[in-house]
Design an enzyme around this catalytic site. Structure first.
Site, PDB file in Angstrom:
ATOM      1  CB  THR A 127       4.904  -4.137   3.432  1.00  0.00           C
ATOM      2  OG1 THR A 127       5.357  -5.122   2.499  1.00  0.00           O
ATOM      3  CG2 THR A 127       4.845  -4.752   4.808  1.00  0.00           C
ATOM      4  CB  SER A 182       6.873  -1.810  -4.930  1.00  0.00           C
ATOM      5  OG  SER A 182       7.654  -2.930  -4.573  1.00  0.00           O
TER       6      SER A 182
HETATM    7  N1  DGL Z   1       7.056  -6.542  -0.493  1.00  0.00           N
HETATM    8  C1  DGL Z   1       6.067  -5.552  -0.780  1.00  0.00           C
HETATM    9  C2  DGL Z   1       6.464  -4.576  -1.878  1.00  0.00           C
HETATM   10  O1  DGL Z   1       7.572  -4.197  -2.067  1.00  0.00           O
HETATM   11  C3  DGL Z   1       4.778  -6.151  -1.179  1.00  0.00           C
HETATM   12  C4  DGL Z   1       3.811  -6.434  -0.146  1.00  0.00           C
HETATM   13  C5  DGL Z   1       2.424  -6.174  -0.665  1.00  0.00           C
HETATM   14  O2  DGL Z   1       2.026  -5.019  -0.612  1.00  0.00           O
HETATM   15  O3  DGL Z   1       1.772  -7.090  -1.155  1.00  0.00           O
HETATM   16  O4  DGL Z   1       5.652  -4.104  -2.555  1.00  0.00           O
END
Ligand code: DGL
Length: 364
Positions: A48, A85
């Site tokens: 994010t 991630s």
């Molecule tokens: N919620 C984010 C994560 O933990 C993903 C967001 C993204 O980079 O698409 O990777």
């Protein structure tokens, strides 16, 4: 009278001016040359923090968000990936760990490393690096809860804090650190506790290791378990990580899921048990099936904190029925199920000996 005063003032000015000018030069804080600053390498993996609407920010663009960072560190960048991630594969984890290890080995003057990550599985990546990069130089994992297109994006502040910690000599030897929301947590202890809040990363009963305040980085305590420089795990010869699955205990849970994991090739299973080791439904049958085939079953708790103790003399940890106990049943100590899974994956790259694996669970 006037002339005498004027002469005195002249003499005083004549005598003092070189001194005062010199003193002023001495006192004025000079911006340190870039070469004098601790060099910190950002290795960006996505998440994010870089997930800007219309296109993800690169490592260079992330650094450009922190105009003040050169007060503490000379930033360098490296783009490893730009993914959520959860999209990173275990193969990429291996490659990232090896890359950081090689970098720290080859570049002896590098002060530290900052890794950006999505927050969803950030604590897993951080603990994997904590166990597998054998260096005492700071490795900081950072991310953000709000993306760069959102009002109140905190990514630049978190990243700058991460650079400050990576550049701080006090951060050496403390293992991989997670820095978000002005707080420093240990990779081993921290967990994401809230889906959305900015203060989501907490170490629950253990508490923070330190803080990143305006004046300085402050540490309050250390993790006494083995990590980083004191780790025995060496990934250089490892090409793939063994499959280890996590299964949860819930009322009436079927043991055939455990059997299915074994039949699909799991070398280990982590049970997120109820309380201090209780199973439910037919799970004991599944555990006996697994351990009967030499598949390790690590008992952890789903409660979020607390310890699963090894049984004093024989068999597995307390809690599970005696029928299911075997030397292949390992007590997960105080590790969260997802952290125990990472330790078991790494343990299995070294040994198949139950006593040795139980030892690892007490030492790491
Ligand atoms: N919620 C984010 C994560 O933990 C993903 C967001 C993204 O980079 O698409 O990777």
């Amino acid at each position: 009278m006037r002339a005498r005063l004027a002469r005195r003032l002249f003499v005083l000015t004549f005598l003092l001016s070189p001194w005062s000018a010199h003193a002023a030069v001495q006192a004025r804080p000079q911006p340190a040359a870039a070469s004098e600053m601790p060099r910190v390498r950002l290795i960006a993996t996505g998440g994010t923090i870089s997930n800007k609407v219309g296109g993800r920010l690169t490592a260079d663009e992330l650094v450009a968000l922190m105009p003040d960072v050169t007060r503490w560190a000379h930033p360098e960048t490296e783009q490893f990936a730009n993914l959520a991630s959860g999209e990173l594969t275990l193969g990429q984890w291996l490659a990232l760990s090896k890359r950081i290890a090689a970098l720290l080995d080859q570049d002896r003057d590098l002060a530290g490393v900052v890794v950006t990550s999505g927050t969803d599985t950030l604590e897993e990546l951080a603990y994997f690096l904590d166990l597998s990069v054998r260096s005492d130089r700071p490795i900081i994992v950072a991310g953000s809860m709000r993306n760069p297109s959102t009002l109140g994006y905190e990514g630049a502040a978190n990243l700058q804090d991460a650079f400050r910690v990576a550049a701080a000599p006090e951060a050496r030897g403390r293992g991989v650190l997670v820095v978000l929301n002005d707080e420093i947590n240990a990779a081993r202890e921290v967990t994401k506790t809230d889906a959305l809040r900015l203060n989501t990363f907490q170490s629950r009963a253990y508490g923070i290791l330190g803080v990143v305040d305006a004046d300085r980085v402050v540490f309050y305590r250390d993790v006494v378990k083995r990590h980083t420089a004191k780790s025995e795990f060496e990934l250089a010869p490892v090409a793939t990580l063994p499959r280890v699955d996590v299964l949860m205990v819930y009322q009436g849970a079927p043991g055939d899921l455990i059997k299915a994991a074994v039949d699909q090739g799991a070398r280990g299973i982590v049970m997120a048990t109820a309380g201090a080791g209780a199973t439910s439904g037919t799970q004991d049958e599944g555990i006996a099936y697994a351990t009967g085939k030499g598949v390790f079953v690590v008992i952890t708790t789903r409660t979020g904190s607390g310890r699963i103790a090894a049984r004093v003399r024989t068999g597995g940890p307390r809690g599970t029925s005696s029928a299911a106990r075997s030397e292949y049943q390992i007590a997960g100590e105080d590790l969260a199920p997802i952290k125990a899974r990472i330790l078991l994956m790494l343990a299995l790259t070294k040994t198949q000996d139950p006593t040795d694996i139980q030892r690892m669970f007490t030492e790491y």
